[in-house]
Write a protein that holds these residues in place. Structure first.
Motif, PDB file in Angstrom:
ATOM      1  N   LYS A 112       0.850  -1.190   0.000  1.00 47.92           N
ATOM      2  CA  LYS A 112       0.000   0.000   0.000  1.00 47.92           C
ATOM      3  C   LYS A 112       0.886   1.240   0.000  1.00 47.92           C
ATOM      4  O   LYS A 112       1.742   1.393   0.869  1.00 47.92           O
ATOM      5  N   ILE A 113       0.665   2.125  -0.966  1.00 51.59           N
ATOM      6  CA  ILE A 113       1.500   3.306  -1.142  1.00 51.59           C
ATOM      7  C   ILE A 113       0.622   4.540  -1.163  1.00 51.59           C
ATOM      8  O   ILE A 113      -0.380   4.585  -1.881  1.00 51.59           O
ATOM      9  N   ALA A 114       0.991   5.550  -0.378  1.00 54.60           N
ATOM     10  CA  ALA A 114       0.266   6.818  -0.365  1.00 54.60           C
ATOM     11  C   ALA A 114       1.132   7.902  -0.976  1.00 54.60           C
ATOM     12  O   ALA A 114       2.344   7.958  -0.731  1.00 54.60           O
ATOM     13  N   PHE A 115       0.516   8.761  -1.777  1.00 57.66           N
ATOM     14  CA  PHE A 115       1.162   9.984  -2.248  1.00 57.66           C
ATOM     15  C   PHE A 115       0.487  11.153  -1.543  1.00 57.66           C
ATOM     16  O   PHE A 115      -0.737  11.327  -1.634  1.00 57.66           O
ATOM     17  N   VAL A 116       1.287  11.943  -0.831  1.00 59.52           N
ATOM     18  CA  VAL A 116       0.767  13.071  -0.070  1.00 59.52           C
ATOM     19  C   VAL A 116       1.582  14.309  -0.412  1.00 59.52           C
ATOM     20  O   VAL A 116       2.615  14.236  -1.074  1.00 59.52           O
ATOM     21  N   GLY A 117       1.134  15.456   0.070  1.00 56.56           N
ATOM     22  CA  GLY A 117       1.841  16.703  -0.167  1.00 56.56           C
ATOM     23  C   GLY A 117       0.878  17.863  -0.168  1.00 56.56           C
ATOM     24  O   GLY A 117      -0.338  17.694  -0.146  1.00 56.56           O
ATOM     25  N   LYS A 118       1.426  19.057  -0.229  1.00 57.43           N
ATOM     26  CA  LYS A 118       0.569  20.239  -0.228  1.00 57.43           C
ATOM     27  C   LYS A 118      -0.132  20.362  -1.577  1.00 57.43           C
ATOM     28  O   LYS A 118       0.287  19.778  -2.572  1.00 57.43           O
ATOM     29  N   THR A 173       4.904   5.881   2.378  1.00 57.95           N
ATOM     30  CA  THR A 173       4.285   7.162   2.077  1.00 57.95           C
ATOM     31  C   THR A 173       5.297   8.031   1.355  1.00 57.95           C
ATOM     32  O   THR A 173       6.384   8.300   1.880  1.00 57.95           O
ATOM     33  N   PHE A 174       4.942   8.454   0.139  1.00 57.04           N
ATOM     34  CA  PHE A 174       5.785   9.353  -0.630  1.00 57.04           C
ATOM     35  C   PHE A 174       5.224  10.764  -0.507  1.00 57.04           C
ATOM     36  O   PHE A 174       4.089  11.028  -0.916  1.00 57.04           O
ATOM     37  N   LEU A 175       6.021  11.644   0.080  1.00 52.50           N
ATOM     38  CA  LEU A 175       5.618  13.039   0.210  1.00 52.50           C
ATOM     39  C   LEU A 175       6.226  13.821  -0.941  1.00 52.50           C
ATOM     40  O   LEU A 175       7.442  13.878  -1.090  1.00 52.50           O
ATOM     41  N   VAL A 176       5.359  14.388  -1.764  1.00 50.66           N
ATOM     42  CA  VAL A 176       5.803  15.159  -2.923  1.00 50.66           C
ATOM     43  C   VAL A 176       6.037  16.598  -2.466  1.00 50.66           C
ATOM     44  O   VAL A 176       5.124  17.256  -1.955  1.00 50.66           O
ATOM     45  N   ALA A 177       7.276  17.070  -2.628  1.00 49.38           N
ATOM     46  CA  ALA A 177       7.638  18.402  -2.133  1.00 49.38           C
ATOM     47  C   ALA A 177       8.315  19.211  -3.229  1.00 49.38           C
ATOM     48  O   ALA A 177       9.220  18.723  -3.908  1.00 49.38           O
ATOM     49  N   GLU A 178       7.862  20.430  -3.383  1.00 50.47           N
ATOM     50  CA  GLU A 178       8.531  21.375  -4.266  1.00 50.47           C
ATOM     51  C   GLU A 178       9.722  21.990  -3.526  1.00 50.47           C
ATOM     52  O   GLU A 178       9.730  22.041  -2.288  1.00 50.47           O
ATOM     53  N   PRO A 179      10.711  22.485  -4.246  1.00 46.41           N
ATOM     54  CA  PRO A 179      11.873  23.122  -3.590  1.00 46.41           C
ATOM     55  C   PRO A 179      11.551  24.543  -3.148  1.00 46.41           C
ATOM     56  O   PRO A 179      12.107  25.528  -3.638  1.00 46.41           O
ATOM     57  N   ARG A 227       7.512  26.505   1.688  1.00 42.32           N
ATOM     58  CA  ARG A 227       6.229  25.880   2.005  1.00 42.32           C
ATOM     59  C   ARG A 227       6.279  24.381   1.754  1.00 42.32           C
ATOM     60  O   ARG A 227       5.689  23.603   2.497  1.00 42.32           O
ATOM     61  N   GLY A 228       6.976  23.994   0.693  1.00 38.28           N
ATOM     62  CA  GLY A 228       7.074  22.569   0.391  1.00 38.28           C
ATOM     63  C   GLY A 228       7.754  21.786   1.497  1.00 38.28           C
ATOM     64  O   GLY A 228       7.272  20.725   1.906  1.00 38.28           O
ATOM     65  N   VAL A 229       8.847  22.291   2.017  1.00 39.31           N
ATOM     66  CA  VAL A 229       9.557  21.566   3.067  1.00 39.31           C
ATOM     67  C   VAL A 229       8.865  21.728   4.411  1.00 39.31           C
ATOM     68  O   VAL A 229       9.019  20.879   5.301  1.00 39.31           O
ATOM     69  N   ALA A 230       8.065  22.794   4.593  1.00 39.28           N
ATOM     70  CA  ALA A 230       7.311  22.946   5.838  1.00 39.28           C
ATOM     71  C   ALA A 230       6.275  21.836   5.966  1.00 39.28           C
ATOM     72  O   ALA A 230       6.052  21.303   7.065  1.00 39.28           O
ATOM     73  N   VAL A 231       5.638  21.474   4.868  1.00 40.65           N
ATOM     74  CA  VAL A 231       4.689  20.367   4.892  1.00 40.65           C
ATOM     75  C   VAL A 231       5.408  19.072   5.255  1.00 40.65           C
ATOM     76  O   VAL A 231       4.893  18.250   6.020  1.00 40.65           O
ATOM     77  N   GLU A 263      19.736  20.703  -4.140  1.00 39.35           N
ATOM     78  CA  GLU A 263      20.512  20.947  -2.927  1.00 39.35           C
ATOM     79  C   GLU A 263      19.639  21.569  -1.842  1.00 39.35           C
ATOM     80  O   GLU A 263      19.780  21.248  -0.653  1.00 39.35           O
ATOM     81  N   PHE A 264      18.723  22.447  -2.238  1.00 36.72           N
ATOM     82  CA  PHE A 264      17.800  23.047  -1.272  1.00 36.72           C
ATOM     83  C   PHE A 264      16.988  21.964  -0.572  1.00 36.72           C
ATOM     84  O   PHE A 264      16.845  21.964   0.659  1.00 36.72           O
ATOM     85  N   LEU A 265      16.455  21.033  -1.352  1.00 40.67           N
ATOM     86  CA  LEU A 265      15.673  19.954  -0.760  1.00 40.67           C
ATOM     87  C   LEU A 265      16.549  19.044   0.095  1.00 40.67           C
ATOM     88  O   LEU A 265      16.144  18.614   1.177  1.00 40.67           O
ATOM     89  N   ARG A 266      17.743  18.760  -0.372  1.00 43.30           N
ATOM     90  CA  ARG A 266      18.644  17.868   0.372  1.00 43.30           C
ATOM     91  C   ARG A 266      18.988  18.457   1.729  1.00 43.30           C
ATOM     92  O   ARG A 266      19.011  17.748   2.746  1.00 43.30           O
ATOM     93  N   GLU A 267      19.230  19.745   1.768  1.00 38.46           N
ATOM     94  CA  GLU A 267      19.558  20.385   3.046  1.00 38.46           C
ATOM     95  C   GLU A 267      18.354  20.395   3.985  1.00 38.46           C
ATOM     96  O   GLU A 267      18.516  20.318   5.199  1.00 38.46           O
ATOM     97  N   ALA A 268      17.150  20.472   3.408  1.00 37.14           N
ATOM     98  CA  ALA A 268      15.940  20.579   4.233  1.00 37.14           C
ATOM     99  C   ALA A 268      15.461  19.238   4.755  1.00 37.14           C
ATOM    100  O   ALA A 268      14.974  19.147   5.886  1.00 37.14           O
ATOM    101  N   VAL A 269      15.582  18.172   3.959  1.00 38.28           N
ATOM    102  CA  VAL A 269      14.994  16.888   4.349  1.00 38.28           C
ATOM    103  C   VAL A 269      16.033  15.790   4.542  1.00 38.28           C
ATOM    104  O   VAL A 269      15.690  14.698   5.001  1.00 38.28           O
ATOM    105  N   GLY A 270      17.281  16.055   4.178  1.00 41.24           N
ATOM    106  CA  GLY A 270      18.343  15.083   4.414  1.00 41.24           C
ATOM    107  C   GLY A 270      18.166  13.798   3.632  1.00 41.24           C
ATOM    108  O   GLY A 270      17.783  13.798   2.458  1.00 41.24           O
TER     109      GLY A 270
END
Length: 324
Positions: free
Chosen positions: A2-8, A181-187, A190-194, A223-230
């Protein structure tokens, strides 16, 4: 699995859900797609016309039928009216498999032809004008939660759920029903806050959470995403001519999707497959019972007029052997 796609909202989770469904169908995997978003767009993202999408049967409209079938001969559930969205299965309950025919699929699922294969599609149904001011969308998503509670999926069988946007996914125990759960995040901030919000909610329940970067335009965005979510950042998707044409209503062959996108989708599948070894049916059942008891005490007992805690079967063990 079972796989969920979530995000803002606007992050592209429906687009990526549909791409993953297309990928699984193309490699010949059994796949069931579920649109559990308040904005019902997964069907058109999978190539259905607006007219066909509007005629899809809504799970919420068939909830009494779903309940009656799932309760089976379970002596702890005297009637379909005594079931709520969190009711767990027990001895005598009917369990569902991904690859089978049953009355629930006959009523609520429809085949969607895709390049190289097909998927089953189920939708919760739209939030209609008659619902405004009198209904909560979670009453519709409750049909999905009850369905997943009784679903026994096996290795390399896939159930892909496009969830409602933002933190609404945590308004019920539905967020614990997934292997991944795959969280779809924009760079963006707001994306990383979600992501941070999801991470805090998910941590206490052992929810497997990975980040899929979307609309990534270059190394700086990644790189922005990598620094925010590791290390939670799994893959990234950039601009795609194929996706742009698809979203305009075109019907390009899925085999023409850019190589980077195909590689990213293969990584998603490999990550899901690897999670099967960590599946813990006992924890899954404990969490199901936990949220059922909370809902029973909060509102369920008053609504149904029965003690819903009595629906918990302490000797029942959920798992693939339970369907034998």
């Amino acid at each position: 699995m079972k796989i969920a796609f979530v995000g803002k909202g606007g992050s592209g989770k429906t687009t990526l859900s549909s791409l993953f469904v297309r990928h699984l169908a193309a490699v010949g995997a059994p796949v069931l797609a579920v649109d559990a978003d308040i904005n019902q767009h997964l069907s058109t993202a999978l190539g259905l016309s607006d007219d066909v999408a509007e005629r899809l049967p809504a799970m919420g409209a068939h909830l009494p039928q779903i309940k009656d079938y799932l309760r089976g001969s379970n002596p702890r559930i005297p009637s379909a009216g005594a079931m709520i969205k969190t009711t767990p299965p027990g001895e005598g309950s009917r369990l569902l498999r991904v690859v089978e025919e049953n009355p629930v699929y006959a009523a609520c699922a429809r085949p969607v032809p895709l390049d190289g294969g097909q998927a089953r599609l189920m939708v919760t149904g739209p939030f209609t004008e008659s619902d405004l001011g009198v209904a909560c969308y979670h009453s519709k998503v409750g049909a999905v939660e009850l369905f997943l509670n009784h679903l026994v999926d096996g290795e390399r069988e896939y159930v892909v759920v496009d969830m409602t946007a933002g933190a609404d996914s945590f308004a019920s125990g539905l967020f614990t029903r997934f292997d991944m759960t795959f969280l779809v995040a924009e760079p963006t901030r707001r994306g990383v806050a979600v992501y941070r919000q999801y991470r805090e909610y998910a941590r206490d329940y052992g929810v497997a959470l990975r980040v899929v970067g979307n609309k990534v335009q270059g190394p700086e965005d990644e790189e922005f995403l990598r620094e925010a979510v590791g290390e939670d950042l799994l893959v990234t998707f950039g601009q795609s001519d194929w996706v742009r044409l698809m979203e305009k209503g075109g019907a390009p062959s899925f085999g023409r999707l850019e190589e980077a996108g195909r590689a990213a989708l293969a990584t998603l599948q490999a990550t899901v497959d690897a999670s099967y070894e960590r599946r813990d049916w006992q924890r899954y059942m404990r969490q199901m019972v936990h949220f059922h008891l909370r809902n029973a005490e909060s509102w369920g007992n008053a609504k149904t007029g029965v003690d819903l805690a009595a629906q918990v079967d302490p000797s029942f063990r959920l798992g693939e052997m339970a369907t034998a």
